[in-house]
Design a protein around this motif. Structure first.
Motif, short mmCIF file in Angstrom:
data_model
loop_
_atom_site.label_atom_id
_atom_site.label_comp_id
_atom_site.label_asym_id
_atom_site.label_seq_id
_atom_site.Cartn_x
_atom_site.Cartn_y
_atom_site.Cartn_z
N ALA A 49 0.84 -1.20 0.00
CA ALA A 49 0.00 0.00 0.00
C ALA A 49 0.88 1.25 0.00
N PHE A 50 1.95 1.22 0.77
CA PHE A 50 2.89 2.35 0.80
C PHE A 50 3.52 2.55 -0.57
N GLY A 51 4.05 1.49 -1.16
CA GLY A 51 4.68 1.58 -2.47
C GLY A 51 3.73 2.09 -3.53
N ASP A 52 2.50 1.60 -3.52
CA ASP A 52 1.50 2.06 -4.48
C ASP A 52 1.21 3.55 -4.29
N ALA A 53 1.08 3.97 -3.04
CA ALA A 53 0.74 5.37 -2.75
C ALA A 53 1.82 6.34 -3.20
N VAL A 54 3.08 5.95 -3.06
CA VAL A 54 4.17 6.86 -3.42
C VAL A 54 4.70 6.62 -4.82
N GLY A 55 4.08 5.69 -5.54
CA GLY A 55 4.47 5.44 -6.93
C GLY A 55 5.73 4.63 -7.09
N MET A 56 6.03 3.77 -6.13
CA MET A 56 7.22 2.90 -6.22
C MET A 56 6.77 1.45 -6.21
N ARG A 57 6.81 0.83 -7.36
CA ARG A 57 6.40 -0.56 -7.46
C ARG A 57 7.39 -1.49 -6.78
N HIS A 58 8.65 -1.13 -6.80
CA HIS A 58 9.68 -1.99 -6.21
C HIS A 58 10.58 -1.16 -5.31
N PHE A 59 10.80 -1.65 -4.10
CA PHE A 59 11.79 -1.06 -3.21
C PHE A 59 12.21 -2.13 -2.22
N ASP A 60 13.42 -1.98 -1.70
CA ASP A 60 13.96 -2.94 -0.74
C ASP A 60 13.45 -2.57 0.65
N ILE A 61 12.59 -3.42 1.19
CA ILE A 61 11.97 -3.17 2.49
C ILE A 61 13.00 -3.09 3.62
N ASP A 62 14.17 -3.68 3.42
CA ASP A 62 15.22 -3.62 4.44
C ASP A 62 15.76 -2.21 4.61
N PHE A 63 15.46 -1.33 3.66
CA PHE A 63 15.93 0.05 3.73
C PHE A 63 14.80 1.01 4.12
N LEU A 64 13.75 0.46 4.72
CA LEU A 64 12.61 1.25 5.18
C LEU A 64 12.62 1.27 6.70
N GLU A 65 12.40 2.44 7.27
CA GLU A 65 12.42 2.59 8.72
C GLU A 65 11.33 3.58 9.12
N HIS A 66 10.78 3.39 10.31
CA HIS A 66 9.76 4.32 10.79
C HIS A 66 9.90 4.51 12.29
N ALA A 67 9.33 5.61 12.77
CA ALA A 67 9.33 5.89 14.20
C ALA A 67 8.06 6.66 14.54
N SER A 68 7.53 6.38 15.70
CA SER A 68 6.36 7.12 16.19
C SER A 68 6.84 8.26 17.08
N PHE A 69 6.03 9.29 17.19
CA PHE A 69 6.40 10.44 18.02
C PHE A 69 5.15 11.10 18.56
N THR A 70 5.35 11.98 19.53
CA THR A 70 4.24 12.76 20.09
C THR A 70 4.40 14.22 19.65
N ASN A 71 3.34 14.98 19.79
CA ASN A 71 3.36 16.39 19.41
C ASN A 71 4.34 17.21 20.25
N ALA A 72 4.66 16.71 21.43
CA ALA A 72 5.57 17.44 22.33
C ALA A 72 7.03 17.33 21.90
N MET A 73 7.33 16.40 21.00
CA MET A 73 8.72 16.18 20.59
C MET A 73 9.16 17.19 19.54
N LYS A 74 10.44 17.54 19.59
CA LYS A 74 11.04 18.43 18.61
C LYS A 74 11.57 17.59 17.44
N PRO A 75 11.67 18.18 16.24
CA PRO A 75 12.15 17.42 15.08
C PRO A 75 13.47 16.70 15.32
N GLU A 76 14.42 17.36 15.98
CA GLU A 76 15.71 16.72 16.21
C GLU A 76 15.60 15.50 17.14
N GLU A 77 14.65 15.53 18.07
CA GLU A 77 14.43 14.37 18.95
C GLU A 77 13.88 13.19 18.16
N ILE A 78 13.02 13.46 17.21
CA ILE A 78 12.42 12.42 16.38
C ILE A 78 13.46 11.80 15.47
#
Length: 150
Positions: A49-78
């Motif tokens: 679903a992510f690949g379809d949404a961003v127009g990338m049919r193929h990508f190496d999932i091993d190079f994908l990373e994500h993190a959750s954050f709260t509104n109280a956090m600053k960009p550099e903390e995230i």
């Protein structure tokens, strides 16, 4: 013994990287994982679903990373807790302001790499703008950086 130019030697010792960054809002971790998951059909084609949404049919999932954050956090903390952040945080932090963080709770990183051994997710190097369609998240941009080859 072959002769290498200074440029060739430089290219052999440095790996070129790029990170594409999106901000998203997911209700829970399972929803996020399902969205990012890559599945394969009977013919071996990858589906995401992510690949379809961003127009990338193929990508190496091993190079994908994500993190959750709260509104109280600053960009550099995230950004500080993700892979290679020491190489790109100074360039990425100004692209993320408090107003845009307020409407999101997840940051997604997709890395591309090119070095003497080949390329991974090389199409990210040319990713400048998102496809013109409705996305469930915001494209922040891309940042290029270099790392010494190991």
């Amino acid at each position: 013994m072959p002769f290498y130019s200074a440029k060739q030697l430089y290219m052999m010792t440095k790996a070129q990287y790029v990170v594409a960054v999106w901000l998203a809002n997911f209700n829970h971790e399972k929803e996020l994982r399902n969205y990012l998951e890559v599945k394969y059909d009977e013919d071996g084609n990858s589906l995401s679903a992510f690949g379809d949404a961003v127009g990338m049919r193929h990508f190496d999932i091993d190079f994908l990373e994500h993190a959750s954050f709260t509104n109280a956090m600053k960009p550099e903390e995230i950004i500080n807790g993700v892979s290679f952040s020491e190489y790109f945080k100074d360039d990425l932090t100004p692209l993320i302001n408090h107003d845009i963080l307020y409407h999101h709770n997840t940051i997604i990183f997709l890395y591309g790499k090119q070095d003497r051994y080949g390329a991974i997710n090389e199409h990210i190097f040319t990713l400048a703008n998102m496809p013109q369609r409705q996305l469930p998240f915001s494209f922040i941009g891309t940042v290029k950086f270099e790392i010494e080859n190991q």
